[in-house]
Scaffold this motif. Structure first.
Motif, PDB file in Angstrom:
ATOM      1  N   GLU A  58      -8.318  -3.701  -8.242  1.00 29.84           N
ATOM      2  CA  GLU A  58      -7.922  -3.410  -9.639  1.00 29.84           C
ATOM      3  C   GLU A  58      -9.124  -3.739 -10.329  1.00 29.84           C
ATOM      4  O   GLU A  58     -10.023  -4.465 -10.058  1.00 29.84           O
ATOM      5  CB  GLU A  58      -6.540  -4.335  -9.910  1.00 29.84           C
ATOM      6  N   VAL A 110      -2.231   2.871 -10.208  1.00 27.18           N
ATOM      7  CA  VAL A 110      -1.332   2.286 -11.317  1.00 27.18           C
ATOM      8  C   VAL A 110      -2.028   1.944 -12.430  1.00 27.18           C
ATOM      9  O   VAL A 110      -2.871   1.093 -12.373  1.00 27.18           O
ATOM     10  CB  VAL A 110      -0.447   1.395 -10.505  1.00 27.18           C
ATOM     11  N   GLU A 137       4.712  -2.298 -10.380  1.00 25.16           N
ATOM     12  CA  GLU A 137       4.140  -2.736 -11.634  1.00 25.16           C
ATOM     13  C   GLU A 137       5.209  -2.926 -12.718  1.00 25.16           C
ATOM     14  O   GLU A 137       5.130  -3.794 -13.828  1.00 25.16           O
ATOM     15  CB  GLU A 137       3.367  -1.214 -12.087  1.00 25.16           C
ATOM     16  N   LYS A 196      -5.110  -0.081 -11.032  1.00 24.36           N
ATOM     17  CA  LYS A 196      -4.927  -0.650  -9.587  1.00 24.36           C
ATOM     18  C   LYS A 196      -5.057   0.404  -8.457  1.00 24.36           C
ATOM     19  O   LYS A 196      -4.397   1.566  -8.769  1.00 24.36           O
ATOM     20  CB  LYS A 196      -3.625  -1.409  -9.533  1.00 24.36           C
ATOM     21  N   SER A 248       4.945   1.217  -5.535  1.00 28.67           N
ATOM     22  CA  SER A 248       4.092   0.962  -6.379  1.00 28.67           C
ATOM     23  C   SER A 248       4.467   1.045  -8.120  1.00 28.67           C
ATOM     24  O   SER A 248       4.131  -0.123  -8.673  1.00 28.67           O
ATOM     25  CB  SER A 248       2.755   1.617  -6.702  1.00 28.67           C
ATOM     26  N   VAL A 258      -3.758   1.723  -5.141  1.00 25.98           N
ATOM     27  CA  VAL A 258      -2.448   1.308  -4.732  1.00 25.98           C
ATOM     28  C   VAL A 258      -2.899   1.190  -3.187  1.00 25.98           C
ATOM     29  O   VAL A 258      -2.650  -0.002  -2.259  1.00 25.98           O
ATOM     30  CB  VAL A 258      -1.470   2.465  -4.750  1.00 25.98           C
ATOM     31  N   GLN A 259      -3.630   2.087  -2.453  1.00 24.57           N
ATOM     32  CA  GLN A 259      -3.787   2.044  -1.120  1.00 24.57           C
ATOM     33  C   GLN A 259      -4.824   0.942  -0.657  1.00 24.57           C
ATOM     34  O   GLN A 259      -4.809   0.625   0.319  1.00 24.57           O
ATOM     35  CB  GLN A 259      -4.359   3.256  -0.630  1.00 24.57           C
ATOM     36  N   SER A 280      -3.940   6.738  -4.603  1.00 25.77           N
ATOM     37  CA  SER A 280      -3.172   6.756  -6.091  1.00 25.77           C
ATOM     38  C   SER A 280      -3.499   5.428  -6.763  1.00 25.77           C
ATOM     39  O   SER A 280      -3.880   4.312  -6.433  1.00 25.77           O
ATOM     40  CB  SER A 280      -1.490   6.798  -5.627  1.00 25.77           C
ATOM     41  N   ASP A 338       2.865   3.957  -1.779  1.00 25.04           N
ATOM     42  CA  ASP A 338       2.747   4.758  -2.979  1.00 25.04           C
ATOM     43  C   ASP A 338       4.158   4.641  -3.731  1.00 25.04           C
ATOM     44  O   ASP A 338       4.155   4.244  -5.098  1.00 25.04           O
ATOM     45  CB  ASP A 338       2.391   6.097  -2.971  1.00 25.04           C
ATOM     46  N   TYR A 368       0.743  -1.312  -0.020  1.00 28.20           N
ATOM     47  CA  TYR A 368      -0.016   0.061  -0.201  1.00 28.20           C
ATOM     48  C   TYR A 368       0.860   1.191   0.020  1.00 28.20           C
ATOM     49  O   TYR A 368       0.299   2.206   0.292  1.00 28.20           O
ATOM     50  CB  TYR A 368      -1.066  -0.155   1.188  1.00 28.20           C
ATOM     51  N   ASN A 424      -5.287  -1.921  -2.998  1.00 31.36           N
ATOM     52  CA  ASN A 424      -4.901  -3.207  -3.646  1.00 31.36           C
ATOM     53  C   ASN A 424      -5.962  -3.647  -4.415  1.00 31.36           C
ATOM     54  O   ASN A 424      -5.997  -4.823  -4.773  1.00 31.36           O
ATOM     55  CB  ASN A 424      -4.458  -4.401  -2.772  1.00 31.36           C
TER      56      ASN A 424
END
Lengths: 266, 161
Positions: free
Chosen positions: B32, B5, A169, B25, A165, B27-28, B3, A162, A160, B30
């Motif tokens: 998607e 991705v 990816e 996705k 990430s 992020v915080q 945020s 940022d 989690y 998880n």
């Protein structure tokens, strides 16, 4: 730039699938870090290497909930704990061999003996790609070794965060492309079972990866298991319908039809 | 903070069929979602932001509730139309869906208007920070598109040889 000559201790770091650090072959126990933020700070610096990041940025990313003074203080405490974890015998007045400073920016010392699994992963794929045309067996071996390095997602204990990430990816995408490529080459070489395995691994991460389904279908038919190949097509179709609301591409449907009527393999 | 991705996947077959799809996705959280139309990615983002706003609302006192809520909704309302426009323009070039921006934009703006109407918040313009961030994103996507074109050209040349 403050980068002293590296000490004798070499670090080996696993970031894929699990986070662990070995110092001269000895694994650092979890309590070696002293505090969680020290471990996070190391992961952060690993993620951004070989770049240096301003302290302000580091503090913003790792202590977003704290104001300036408190965050700065906690950063110093975490940095000290990190340096102690990596070099427990270092004189506290001596600079760290691993964490370097350039003005107000911090990063890992590029000359420090730190080996990270991500580097092995990427180097292996690059090496395989370079010899693929001239030396297929060697390329396959390099790809296998590189992909075996990828034990799972990058820094799974920072899912989690940022700042992790983008790198996560990037590496996932690299793995998916490379695993598909390996599966395709293995199918050409007649290594069906292994081709099927790698295709399944791709689909486990991205259930809409149609090329992997086609490789699976071809693999199963080549192995004499037509019913399984047809079942794979139905799984593909179901996944695409559920996730994206679309039909498989024409090539996939064509392959299915050829398998149904016994026209594949030719 | 929230945020995302984004992964864009270009799938090509031996018979030259090409399809773009994407994965977004959070992020915080998880979570998607896969998408073939960019509006779906925007809806996903909007849903996650809505969740964050609601969570924030639940954690604030009654007296404190209005200001952060109003401010967040105002910024999101200002942010979305411009973001939508810039992303649509970029994605038209990348994914080759010329002629779609208007209906897609309409769909997203309708969804946005429906959400904002629940809050009773009128939209305004807050361009400077959002525009700078989006211009940077647009530039990166344009670069990606150029790289893909060069790669395709190289692959076509190799095939001819």
């Amino acid at each position: 730039m403050t980068t002293p000559a590296p000490s004798g201790a070499s670090l080996s770091v696993q970031t894929l699938g699990h986070f662990a650090v070995w110092r001269n072959g000895q694994r650092l126990p979890d309590n070696a870090w002293g505090r969680e933020k020290a471990r996070r700070l190391f992961q952060y610096l690993l993620t951004y290497r070989p770049r240096f990041t301003t302290r302000e940025r580091i503090v913003d990313d790792l202590w977003p909930e704290l104001d300036g003074e408190r965050a700065d203080r906690d950063f110093k405490v975490a940095l000290n704990a990190l340096n102690t974890a990596l070099e427990p015998d270092r004189n506290t007045r001596s600079p760290s061999s691993y964490v370097a400073r350039q003005g107000t920016s911090y990063g890992l010392n590029p000359d420090a003996p730190i080996r990270v699994d991500v580097d092995d992963f990427e180097a292996g794929l690059a090496a395989g790609s370079q010899v693929e045309t001239a030396d297929r067996p060697r390329a396959l071996a390099l790809y296998r070794a590189a992909l075996d390095t990828y034990k799972g997602e990058y820094l799974p204990d920072s899912l989690y965060e940022d700042w992790a990430s983008a790198e996560r990816e990037r590496l996932t995408a690299l793995y998916l492309s490379a695993a598909t490529r390996l599966a395709s080459l293995l199918l050409e070489e007649g290594a069906i079972v292994e081709a099927v395995l790698w295709s399944q691994r791709v689909i486990a991460i991205d259930p809409c990866w149609e090329e992997a389904y086609r490789l699976l279908m071809r693999g199963h038919v080549t192995n004499g298991n037509r019913p399984l190949a047809l079942r794979v097509y139905k799984q593909c179709r179901a996944a695409l319908a559920e996730e994206l609301g679309i039909e498989p591409m024409a090539e996939t449907m064509r392959l299915y039809e050829q398998i149904v009527v016994g026209e594949w393999p030719l | 903070m929230v945020s995302f991705v984004l992964r864009f996947v270009r799938e090509a077959t031996e018979d030259q069929q090409v399809r773009w799809r994407g994965v977004i996705k959070h992020v915080q959280g998880n979570s998607e979602s896969q998408f073939t139309q960019f509006a779906e990615a925007l809806e996903f983002m909007q849903a996650r932001v809505n969740e964050l706003v609601q969570t924030t609302m639940a954690q604030t006192t009654e007296n404190q509730a209005e200001n952060p809520f109003v401010e967040t909704a105002r910024l999101w309302g200002e942010f979305m139309p411009r973001y939508t426009r810039l992303m649509m323009d970029t994605m038209t070039g990348v994914m080759g869906v010329a002629g779609r921006p208007s209906p897609m934009q309409k769909q997203v703006e309708e969804a946005l208007a429906a959400t904002l109407s629940l809050w009773g918040v009128p939209t305004q313009q807050d361009q400077v920070r959002a525009a700078a961030q989006l211009e940077s994103l647009t530039g990166q996507l344009a670069e990606l598109s150029d790289k893909m074109e060069r790669l395709e050209k190289r692959m076509a040349d190799l095939k001819r040889k």
